[in-house]
Design an enzyme around this catalytic site. Structure first.
Site, PDB file in Angstrom:
ATOM      1  N   GLY A  49       0.782  -1.243   0.000  1.00 18.01           N
ATOM      2  CA  GLY A  49       0.000   0.000   0.000  1.00 18.01           C
ATOM      3  C   GLY A  49       0.808   1.284   0.000  1.00 18.01           C
ATOM      4  O   GLY A  49       0.458   2.210   0.718  1.00 18.01           O
ATOM      5  N   GLY A  59       6.645  -1.365  10.114  1.00 15.49           N
ATOM      6  CA  GLY A  59       8.060  -1.716  10.070  1.00 15.49           C
ATOM      7  C   GLY A  59       8.795  -0.759   9.148  1.00 15.49           C
ATOM      8  O   GLY A  59       8.286   0.332   8.849  1.00 15.49           O
ATOM      9  N   THR A  86       7.571  -4.968  14.221  1.00 19.36           N
ATOM     10  CA  THR A  86       7.987  -6.115  13.415  1.00 19.36           C
ATOM     11  C   THR A  86       8.422  -7.236  14.342  1.00 19.36           C
ATOM     12  O   THR A  86       9.112  -6.995  15.336  1.00 19.36           O
ATOM     13  CB  THR A  86       9.147  -5.830  12.436  1.00 19.36           C
ATOM     14  OG1 THR A  86       9.671  -7.084  11.981  1.00 19.36           O
ATOM     15  CG2 THR A  86      10.286  -5.054  13.040  1.00 19.36           C
ATOM     16  N   ASP A 114      10.517  -9.253  13.547  1.00 22.71           N
ATOM     17  CA  ASP A 114      11.949  -9.461  13.283  1.00 22.71           C
ATOM     18  C   ASP A 114      12.850  -8.644  14.222  1.00 22.71           C
ATOM     19  O   ASP A 114      14.046  -8.911  14.301  1.00 22.71           O
ATOM     20  CB  ASP A 114      12.288  -9.079  11.844  1.00 22.71           C
ATOM     21  CG  ASP A 114      11.742 -10.057  10.823  1.00 22.71           C
ATOM     22  OD1 ASP A 114      11.060 -11.019  11.242  1.00 22.71           O
ATOM     23  OD2 ASP A 114      11.991  -9.868   9.622  1.00 22.71           O
ATOM     24  N   ARG A 161      17.119 -38.242  14.740  1.00 25.93           N
ATOM     25  CA  ARG A 161      17.214 -37.469  13.512  1.00 25.93           C
ATOM     26  C   ARG A 161      17.793 -36.084  13.780  1.00 25.93           C
ATOM     27  O   ARG A 161      17.825 -35.620  14.918  1.00 25.93           O
ATOM     28  CB  ARG A 161      15.815 -37.213  12.951  1.00 25.93           C
ATOM     29  CG  ARG A 161      15.200 -38.360  12.224  1.00 25.93           C
ATOM     30  CD  ARG A 161      13.763 -37.997  11.859  1.00 25.93           C
ATOM     31  NE  ARG A 161      13.166 -39.029  11.039  1.00 25.93           N
ATOM     32  CZ  ARG A 161      11.865 -39.214  10.916  1.00 25.93           C
ATOM     33  NH1 ARG A 161      11.014 -38.449  11.585  1.00 25.93           N
ATOM     34  NH2 ARG A 161      11.397 -40.158  10.135  1.00 25.93           N
ATOM     35  N   MET A 163      11.519 -16.899  11.066  1.00 23.62           N
ATOM     36  CA  MET A 163      11.573 -15.640  10.318  1.00 23.62           C
ATOM     37  C   MET A 163      12.790 -14.823  10.741  1.00 23.62           C
ATOM     38  O   MET A 163      13.424 -15.102  11.766  1.00 23.62           O
ATOM     39  CB  MET A 163      10.277 -14.851  10.482  1.00 23.62           C
ATOM     40  CG  MET A 163       9.182 -15.384   9.553  1.00 23.62           C
ATOM     41  SD  MET A 163       7.719 -14.350   9.557  1.00 23.62           S
ATOM     42  CE  MET A 163       6.785 -15.078   8.221  1.00 23.62           C
ATOM     43  N   ARG A 194      14.459 -11.574   8.273  1.00 21.64           N
ATOM     44  CA  ARG A 194      14.918 -11.225   6.918  1.00 21.64           C
ATOM     45  C   ARG A 194      16.359 -10.716   6.937  1.00 21.64           C
ATOM     46  O   ARG A 194      17.216 -11.246   6.260  1.00 21.64           O
ATOM     47  CB  ARG A 194      13.962 -10.160   6.367  1.00 21.64           C
ATOM     48  CG  ARG A 194      14.336  -9.556   5.056  1.00 21.64           C
ATOM     49  CD  ARG A 194      13.193  -8.745   4.514  1.00 21.64           C
ATOM     50  NE  ARG A 194      12.178  -9.599   3.939  1.00 21.64           N
ATOM     51  CZ  ARG A 194      12.210 -10.055   2.669  1.00 21.64           C
ATOM     52  NH1 ARG A 194      13.164  -9.696   1.850  1.00 21.64           N
ATOM     53  NH2 ARG A 194      11.263 -10.838   2.228  1.00 21.64           N
ATOM     54  N   HIS A 238       4.352 -18.028   9.069  1.00 17.49           N
ATOM     55  CA  HIS A 238       3.461 -17.005   9.618  1.00 17.49           C
ATOM     56  C   HIS A 238       2.861 -17.360  10.976  1.00 17.49           C
ATOM     57  O   HIS A 238       2.245 -16.503  11.611  1.00 17.49           O
ATOM     58  CB  HIS A 238       2.358 -16.686   8.599  1.00 17.49           C
ATOM     59  CG  HIS A 238       2.918 -16.046   7.372  1.00 17.49           C
ATOM     60  ND1 HIS A 238       3.486 -16.773   6.354  1.00 17.49           N
ATOM     61  CD2 HIS A 238       3.060 -14.751   7.024  1.00 17.49           C
ATOM     62  CE1 HIS A 238       3.927 -15.955   5.423  1.00 17.49           C
ATOM     63  NE2 HIS A 238       3.681 -14.720   5.792  1.00 17.49           N
ATOM     64  N   GLN A 262       4.488 -17.537  13.439  1.00 18.87           N
ATOM     65  CA  GLN A 262       5.204 -16.641  14.351  1.00 18.87           C
ATOM     66  C   GLN A 262       4.588 -15.249  14.419  1.00 18.87           C
ATOM     67  O   GLN A 262       4.880 -14.472  15.311  1.00 18.87           O
ATOM     68  CB  GLN A 262       6.673 -16.498  13.902  1.00 18.87           C
ATOM     69  CG  GLN A 262       7.436 -17.800  13.947  1.00 18.87           C
ATOM     70  CD  GLN A 262       8.655 -17.775  13.037  1.00 18.87           C
ATOM     71  OE1 GLN A 262       9.754 -17.501  13.480  1.00 18.87           O
ATOM     72  NE2 GLN A 262       8.464 -18.057  11.752  1.00 18.87           N
TER      73      GLN A 262
HETATM   74  O1  F6P Z   1       8.959  -8.439   8.412  1.00 14.47           O
HETATM   75  C1  F6P Z   1       8.447  -9.543   9.051  1.00 14.47           C
HETATM   76  C2  F6P Z   1       8.381 -10.733   8.170  1.00 14.47           C
HETATM   77  O2  F6P Z   1       7.824 -11.632   9.040  1.00 14.47           O
HETATM   78  C3  F6P Z   1       9.695 -11.243   7.562  1.00 14.47           C
HETATM   79  O3  F6P Z   1      10.483 -11.973   8.439  1.00 14.47           O
HETATM   80  C4  F6P Z   1       9.202 -12.090   6.412  1.00 14.47           C
HETATM   81  O4  F6P Z   1      10.176 -12.236   5.424  1.00 14.47           O
HETATM   82  C5  F6P Z   1       8.043 -11.297   5.941  1.00 14.47           C
HETATM   83  O5  F6P Z   1       7.516 -10.626   7.069  1.00 14.47           O
HETATM   84  C6  F6P Z   1       6.992 -12.112   5.242  1.00 14.47           C
HETATM   85  O6  F6P Z   1       5.886 -11.303   5.002  1.00 14.47           O
HETATM   86  P1  F6P Z   1       4.680 -11.619   4.008  1.00 14.47           P
HETATM   87  O7  F6P Z   1       4.594 -13.084   3.797  1.00 14.47           O
HETATM   88  O8  F6P Z   1       3.503 -11.046   4.704  1.00 14.47           O
HETATM   89  O9  F6P Z   1       5.000 -10.898   2.747  1.00 14.47           O
END
Ligand code: F6P
Length: 356
Positions: A74, A114, A138, A140, A175, A182, A184, A280, A282
């Site tokens: 957006g 974020g 975020t 992250d 194993r 997550m 990035r 997701h 998380q």
């Molecule tokens: O910024 C948070 C985050 O969870 C990142 O770790 C991940 O790469 C991204 O969002 C994934 O976001 P979406 O699937 O909503 O595009």
């Protein structure tokens, strides 16, 4: 005074607490609040601005997600639409947004987001004169200038519980289990959940990894009679000299590194290895007490910052206080895990391999 609240980018547990904190703090001052639905969509193509009064924010502190909805597509400066021939086009609709703000009598905006959403907020402030205060969100935890973002603690809790569960099945089957979490640009979730969940190997974007070091650790455990291992890998981790793993290169969506690491481990050690992606999961669920409180504190602090007229800022956790810092400072660089931090030293002291 009439303030608007928007939630943009990926959701994070604690968003509703921020909304509640802002709304109640605004009402406390005799101000009015409105919420913009789905990022800025609610002010552009649709008229979806909702009044946020005390009733609207009742009983939402513990709820995951955001009552306002969100989107990570957006950006009003680079609006994605369709041309007459159906092809994707981008155009600048920021002036339309500014006009909509005026029409709705909005005096200031609390932008919860974020790095992407904060960058848009910064441009709205600098280029269009919108009076903005940002709130860092975020899971992250990679927004600069703030010790923590809300949502991170809940994500770490979820990841740690998953690692705990993976332990028993890994041990029963002897194993290796690879858990992709997550993160990035930064390995905060991997490091905190990996240490807390007693992982044997943690791989993160800050430390390019060497598969032979990872396998050495697994072989050492094997020799000590520990016939299972747990590897936690951040989605943004990459091998030394290699690149990150993308499942959707066009949109730079990360994913697949866990699978690749698992495949290499099985090939190099001969040990049966499985991988799973927490994804997701998380981002969902009820925020922890910590994230609820941080969200409420951020929300109320944003209103105090508006009252002080300090626009173009973001509220940042600077214990023992929450202080406004410039959005520029927050966005200067992603906040990565400092390699000289005691948490990294702790991981090494516990014998956890960081793949280097
Ligand atoms: O910024 C948070 C985050 O969870 C990142 O770790 C991940 O790469 C991204 O969002 C994934 O976001 P979406 O699937 O909503 O595009």
């Amino acid at each position: 005074m009439r303030i608007a609240i928007s939630t943009g980018g990926g959701d994070a547990p604690g968003l509703n607490a921020v909304i509640r904190g802002s709304v109640l703090a605004a009402i406390h001052r005799g101000w009015e609040c409105v919420g913009i639905r789905r990022g800025y969509d609610g002010l552009l193509d649709e008229d979806r601005v909702v009044v946020l009064d005390a009733n609207a924010v009742r009983g939402i502190t513990h709820l995951g997600g955001t009552i306002l909805g969100t989107t990570n597509r957006g950006d009003p400066f680079r609006w994605r639409g369709q041309g007459a021939d159906g092809s994707a086009i981008e155009h600048d609709r920021a002036d339309e947004l500014v006009a909509a703000f005026r029409r709705k009598g909005i005096d200031a905006l609390i932008a919860i987001g974020g790095d992407g959403s904060l960058r848009i907020a910064q441009r709205l402030f600098r280029e269009k004169g919108i009076r903005v205060v940002g709130v860092p969100k975020t899971i992250d935890n990679d927004v600069g200038g703030t010790q923590l973002t809300f949502g991170f603690d809940t994500a770490v809790q979820t990841a740690t519980e998953a690692i705990d569960k993976v332990h028993s099945t890994a041990e029963s089957h002897e194993r290796v289990m690879v858990v992709e979490v997550m993160g990035r640009h930064a390995g905060w979730i991997a490091l905190h959940s990996g240490i807390s969940g007693s992982a044997d190997v943690i791989l993160m974007p800050e430390i390019p990894f060497d598969m032979s070091k990872v396998c050495e650790k697994i072989a050492r455990r094997e020799a000590e009679g520990r016939h299972f291992s747990i590897v936690v890998v951040a989605e943004g981790a990459a091998p030394r000299g290699g690149s990150v793993s993308l499942i959707d290169p066009e949109h730079q969506r990360l994913g697949g590194i866990g699978d690749k690491v698992a495949h290499s481990i099985q090939e190099m050690t001969g040990k049966e290895t499985r991988s799973l992606v927490l994804g997701h999961l998380q981002r969902g669920g009820s925020p922890t007490t910590f994230d609820r409180l941080l969200g409420l504190r951020f929300g109320a602090a944003a209103v105090r910052v508006i009252a002080d007229g300090k626009f173009g800022t973001m509220v940042a956790l600077r214990p023992p206080t929450i202080a406004p810092i410039s959005i520029d400072e927050a966005l200067a660089a992603p906040k990565t895990v400092p390699l000289d931090s005691d948490t990294i030293a702790t991981a090494r002291d516990l014998g956890i391999s960081l793949g280097d």
